[in-house]
Design an enzyme around this catalytic site. Structure first.
Site: not given
Ligand code: RIB
Length: 293
Positions: A208, A211, A238
């Site tokens: 988170g 780091g 992501d």
């Molecule tokens: O990591 C976040 C994502 O997890 C969101 O955008 C949601 O769609 C899930 O897949």
């Protein structure tokens, strides 16, 4: 080129100041539908930073499907291998509460990301610098892709989320694995430090806003995160993965790539929506510059 084989979702987001107990109804204060899905998010993150990305995935034949394809097209990534499946688009029901989130994903069309779709992209995979996957698509597709990548000597970055579907025997064929702390413990059933030591320069555990850490073959390295004021942490992981993938493809080592990914992730949480705050390369460079002043 980076090939992302993964999920595309519409995120259905409710923000609330009171978290409902079982059987209780509460009033929320914000509702929005925004693009998401771990696969699409990581593809967008890498593209915004200047990466050349091909997305392999599927959306449904409903009103969300074409909208999501258009959004990815506008990001200037290659969506020619995104299929329309005879079902509904994947959705994520997201509750934003106290600057954190709880997510339920209903995969829908993401279940149509099949081994056959991957085979249809074998040449693309063969020519990729890196293949990026998560676990919101069928497990047999993940296994099949790992075999194909091994056959062609293509490195794989796997973000093992949701972690329940992960199989530890895959570790041999994975180049980089990027769980968060909870996912790491769920996968390896041991102390994080022990797992890090077992997979030097391969296992990168995200922490988170603290780091990330990994083992460099000699000792554990903790790369501090950039503290900022978070509006919405959805998609921060992501962004980390997309940025890490991009930097590795540019020839960076793990430490450099983690530093870069930490900065990108810190920028991503400053705006609403998983993809809303994902930065451009200029924004990352500006933040690095600010931190030097
Ligand atoms: O990591 C976040 C994502 O997890 C969101 O955008 C949601 O769609 C899930 O897949």
């Amino acid at each position: 080129m980076i090939t992302v084989i993964g999920s595309i979702n519409m995120d259905i987001v409710c923000q609330t100041e009171v978290f409902p107990k079982q059987g209780e109804t509460v009033l929320g204060n914000r509702f929005e539908t925004v693009p998401g899905g771990k696969g699409a998010n990581q593809a967008v993150a890498a593209t915004r930073l200047g990466g050349k990305v091909k997305m392999v995935g599927a959306v449904g034949q409903d009103s969300f499907g074409p909208v999501l394809i258009d959004i990815l097209k506008n990001e200037k990534m290659d969506v020619s291998s995104v299929q329309m499946a005879p079902t509904s688009t994947g959705i994520a029901n997201i509750l934003l509460f106290e600057q954190d989130n709880r997510i339920i994903v209903v995969p829908g069309a993401n279940n149509y990301v099949t081994p056959q779709l991957v085979d249809a992209n074998e040449q693309v995979i063969k020519e990729s610098k890196l293949v990026v996957m998560q676990l919101e698509i069928p497990v047999e597709t993940v296994e099949h892709t790992l075999k194909l990548c091994k056959k062609h000597g293509v490195p794989v970055l796997m973000n093992p989320a949701p972690a329940r579907n992960f199989k530890t025997e895959w570790m041999e064929d994975i180049t980089y694995l990027t769980p968060n702390e909870t996912e790491c413990e769920l996968i390896f059933h041991e102390q994080i430090e022990t797992s890090l030591q077992a997979y030097p320069n391969k296992l990168i555990v995200t922490l988170g806003d603290e780091g990330a850490m990994y083992h460099n073959g000699e000792h554990i390295v903790k790369v501090a995160g950039f503290r900022t004021t978070a509006i919405d942490t959805t998609g921060a992981g992501d962004t980390f993965n997309g940025a890490f993938a991009h930097k590795i493809c540019e020839g960076a080592d793990v430490e450099e790539a983690v530093q870069f990914a930490n900065v990108a992730a810190s920028l991503s949480v400053e705006k609403f929506g998983a993809q809303g705050g994902m930065p451009t390369i200029e924004q990352v460079e500006a933040r690095v510059e600010e931190s030097r002043l």
